[in-house]
Design a protein around this motif. Sequence first.
Motif, PDB file in Angstrom:
ATOM      1  N   THR A 257       5.435  -5.662   2.379  1.00 42.17           N
ATOM      2  CA  THR A 257       5.413  -4.792   1.545  1.00 42.17           C
ATOM      3  C   THR A 257       5.096  -5.436   0.232  1.00 42.17           C
ATOM      4  O   THR A 257       4.723  -5.435  -1.314  1.00 42.17           O
ATOM      5  N   ALA A 258       5.855  -7.157   0.235  1.00 41.73           N
ATOM      6  CA  ALA A 258       5.204  -7.914  -0.564  1.00 41.73           C
ATOM      7  C   ALA A 258       3.560  -8.213  -0.158  1.00 41.73           C
ATOM      8  O   ALA A 258       3.476  -8.612  -1.788  1.00 41.73           O
ATOM      9  N   ARG A 259       3.381  -8.187   0.603  1.00 37.02           N
ATOM     10  CA  ARG A 259       1.560  -8.001   0.855  1.00 37.02           C
ATOM     11  C   ARG A 259       1.083  -6.921   0.045  1.00 37.02           C
ATOM     12  O   ARG A 259      -0.037  -7.311  -0.742  1.00 37.02           O
ATOM     13  N   VAL A 260       1.378  -6.059   0.085  1.00 36.44           N
ATOM     14  CA  VAL A 260       0.634  -4.594  -0.552  1.00 36.44           C
ATOM     15  C   VAL A 260       1.333  -4.397  -1.748  1.00 36.44           C
ATOM     16  O   VAL A 260       0.507  -3.674  -2.554  1.00 36.44           O
ATOM     17  N   GLU A 261       2.839  -4.811  -2.150  1.00 36.78           N
ATOM     18  CA  GLU A 261       2.929  -5.370  -3.541  1.00 36.78           C
ATOM     19  C   GLU A 261       3.179  -3.600  -4.545  1.00 36.78           C
ATOM     20  O   GLU A 261       3.414  -3.616  -5.636  1.00 36.78           O
ATOM     21  N   THR A 262       3.717  -2.223  -3.442  1.00 38.90           N
ATOM     22  CA  THR A 262       3.870  -1.660  -3.416  1.00 38.90           C
ATOM     23  C   THR A 262       4.748  -1.211  -2.295  1.00 38.90           C
ATOM     24  O   THR A 262       4.702  -1.804  -1.086  1.00 38.90           O
ATOM     25  N   GLY A 263       5.742  -0.316  -2.641  1.00 39.06           N
ATOM     26  CA  GLY A 263       6.622   0.473  -1.540  1.00 39.06           C
ATOM     27  C   GLY A 263       6.000   1.323  -1.743  1.00 39.06           C
ATOM     28  O   GLY A 263       5.270   2.450  -1.567  1.00 39.06           O
ATOM     29  N   GLU A 264       6.110   1.783   0.389  1.00 38.36           N
ATOM     30  CA  GLU A 264       5.303   3.128   1.096  1.00 38.36           C
ATOM     31  C   GLU A 264       5.583   3.201   1.916  1.00 38.36           C
ATOM     32  O   GLU A 264       6.725   2.888   2.926  1.00 38.36           O
ATOM     33  N   ALA A 265       5.157   4.505   1.824  1.00 39.44           N
ATOM     34  CA  ALA A 265       6.641   5.497   3.107  1.00 39.44           C
ATOM     35  C   ALA A 265       6.036   5.697   3.995  1.00 39.44           C
ATOM     36  O   ALA A 265       6.710   6.293   4.982  1.00 39.44           O
ATOM     37  N   ASN A 266       4.603   5.390   4.134  1.00 44.42           N
ATOM     38  CA  ASN A 266       4.090   6.193   5.492  1.00 44.42           C
ATOM     39  C   ASN A 266       3.077   4.307   5.843  1.00 44.42           C
ATOM     40  O   ASN A 266       2.390   4.284   6.961  1.00 44.42           O
ATOM     41  N   LEU A 267       4.928   3.556   6.401  1.00 43.72           N
ATOM     42  CA  LEU A 267       4.442   1.756   6.210  1.00 43.72           C
ATOM     43  C   LEU A 267       4.753   2.277   7.689  1.00 43.72           C
ATOM     44  O   LEU A 267       5.589   2.520   8.417  1.00 43.72           O
ATOM     45  N   GLY A 268       3.999   1.030   8.623  1.00 38.28           N
ATOM     46  CA  GLY A 268       4.583   1.287  10.435  1.00 38.28           C
ATOM     47  C   GLY A 268       4.320   2.562  10.729  1.00 38.28           C
ATOM     48  O   GLY A 268       5.184   2.419  11.884  1.00 38.28           O
ATOM     49  N   GLY A 269       3.077   2.874  10.756  1.00 35.59           N
ATOM     50  CA  GLY A 269       2.919   4.432  10.802  1.00 35.59           C
ATOM     51  C   GLY A 269       3.222   4.094  12.341  1.00 35.59           C
ATOM     52  O   GLY A 269       3.622   4.894  13.620  1.00 35.59           O
ATOM     53  N   SER A 270       1.985   3.093  13.001  1.00 34.12           N
ATOM     54  CA  SER A 270       1.596   3.522  14.614  1.00 34.12           C
ATOM     55  C   SER A 270       2.579   1.325  15.070  1.00 34.12           C
ATOM     56  O   SER A 270       2.151   1.360  16.434  1.00 34.12           O
ATOM     57  N   VAL A 271       3.611   1.530  14.326  1.00 32.83           N
ATOM     58  CA  VAL A 271       4.016  -0.069  14.877  1.00 32.83           C
ATOM     59  C   VAL A 271       4.745   0.604  16.074  1.00 32.83           C
ATOM     60  O   VAL A 271       4.492  -0.521  17.457  1.00 32.83           O
ATOM     61  N   ALA A 272       5.764   1.491  16.500  1.00 31.98           N
ATOM     62  CA  ALA A 272       6.368   0.861  17.402  1.00 31.98           C
ATOM     63  C   ALA A 272       5.748   1.546  18.278  1.00 31.98           C
ATOM     64  O   ALA A 272       6.073   0.700  19.949  1.00 31.98           O
ATOM     65  N   LEU A 273       4.172   2.040  18.588  1.00 29.26           N
ATOM     66  CA  LEU A 273       3.374   2.718  19.968  1.00 29.26           C
ATOM     67  C   LEU A 273       3.642   0.746  20.187  1.00 29.26           C
ATOM     68  O   LEU A 273       3.403   0.218  20.967  1.00 29.26           O
ATOM     69  N   GLU A 274       2.431   0.031  19.245  1.00 31.57           N
ATOM     70  CA  GLU A 274       2.035  -1.303  19.351  1.00 31.57           C
ATOM     71  C   GLU A 274       3.546  -2.645  19.220  1.00 31.57           C
ATOM     72  O   GLU A 274       2.979  -2.818  20.403  1.00 31.57           O
ATOM     73  N   SER A 275       4.133  -2.196  19.598  1.00 26.63           N
ATOM     74  CA  SER A 275       4.693  -2.984  19.691  1.00 26.63           C
ATOM     75  C   SER A 275       6.325  -2.832  21.454  1.00 26.63           C
ATOM     76  O   SER A 275       5.778  -4.003  21.957  1.00 26.63           O
ATOM     77  N   ILE A 276       5.846  -1.794  21.746  1.00 20.32           N
ATOM     78  CA  ILE A 276       5.627  -1.157  23.138  1.00 20.32           C
ATOM     79  C   ILE A 276       4.775  -2.130  23.770  1.00 20.32           C
ATOM     80  O   ILE A 276       5.315  -2.526  24.757  1.00 20.32           O
TER      81      ILE A 276
END
Length: 347
Positions: A257-276
Motif C-alpha cells: 500500500t505504501a508503495r502504490v500510495e493508495t488503498g486497493e481492494a484488488n491487492l494480492g489477487g494472485s498471491v495465494a497461488l504464487e505463495s503456495i
Amino acid sequence: MNTNPTLPVAVPHASAPRGPLTLLRAAFLRLGVLPFMLVIAIVVFSLLSDQFLTVQNMVNLLRQSVYLILVSLGQMLALVTGGFDLSVGTAMAVTSVVSALAMQALGSVLPESAWTVVIIGCLCGLLAGLVIGLINGIGVAWIGVSPFIMTLGVQSISFGLALYLTGGVPVSGLPDEFSSLFGFGTLLGIPVSVLVTAVCVVLIGLIMSRLPLGTHLLAVGGNAKAAALSGIDTRRVLLTAYLLCALLASVSGLLLTARVETGEANLGGSVALESIAACVIAGVSLRGGMGRVPNVVMGAIFIGLVQNGMNLSNVGSYLQMVVLGTLLIIAVVADQIRHRMIVPGDK
C-alpha cells in the motif's frame, strides 16, 4: 537441520561411492525441486535477455520479491500444519483498504499529526488482517472445517467487504510520510521494505528452529493424533499458525500500500497461488510436517525471478499465468515423487 520429526530422509552412506546421480538424488531428497528449477530458469532467461543478470535487475528483483516472501512465510506456517490459506490475498487487500480509510479519516481530523495518523492507520490494518486469521483459525481448529473450504469462504467474504468499503475505487489521500518511509524509504542504503522483510524472516526462522512453537507446528502437520497424545494443544497450534499467516500477509499489504500510495481492494489477487507455488517448489510438503524458512525465501525469490525474466523476455501476462500454473503442477508432482522416495510404499 532436518525439520521433519516423523519422516527420515534417506541419505547415502558416507562410505558409498557418490556419482553425479547419487548427489543429485540426495539434493532432491533434502532440498526438493527448487535447485533444479533455479538453475534452469537462470540459464533460460540469461539466454533470452541480456538485462537479466545485471546487478540493477537483481536489486530490483529482490525489492519486488519482498511482498511474496512475507506471504510465503505465512503460507508455510499453514502448510506445515497440513493445511493452507487461500485468503492471504484478501488479507492483504483488507489491510490495505482499512489502513487507507483510517488514515484518510484521521488525516482530516489530525492534519498536523501525520505520524500519529500513520501509526493508528497501520494498527487498524493489522488488526483487520488478524481478524481474518482468527476466523480461519477458529473454523479450522475448533469447528473442524476443511482449510480449503474455510479459507476459500473467508476469501470471498473479505474480497466482497473490501469492494463494499471502497466501492471499487482506490483510496487516496494517505500521508506522504507513510509512502516516503515504507514505500520508498531507505536505511543505510537498504530499502525499508527489505529491512522489514529481513526482520520477519529472522523471527520466523527463530520460531521454527528455536522455539517450542516451531516443533509443535511440524509435529501437528506430521501426525496430529500423535501430537495430541504427546500433550500438544493442537487447536491452539493451528489457531496460531493461521494468525501468524494473516499477520504476515497484512504486513505485506501495508508495505505494498505504501508503495502504490493508495488503498486497493484488488491487492494480492494472485498471491495465494504464487505463495503456495513458492512453498511447494521450496520443498514444503503439502502433507504437512516439513518446511524450511531459507528454502521458502528462495522459493519466493524464484517465483519473482521467473516473473522478472518473463517480463524482460516480453512474455504476455496471460502466458505468464500459464507458466506459473505449470510450475505449481510440476512442483506438486515432484513433491509426490520425493515423498515416495523418502517413504517407500506410502501413497
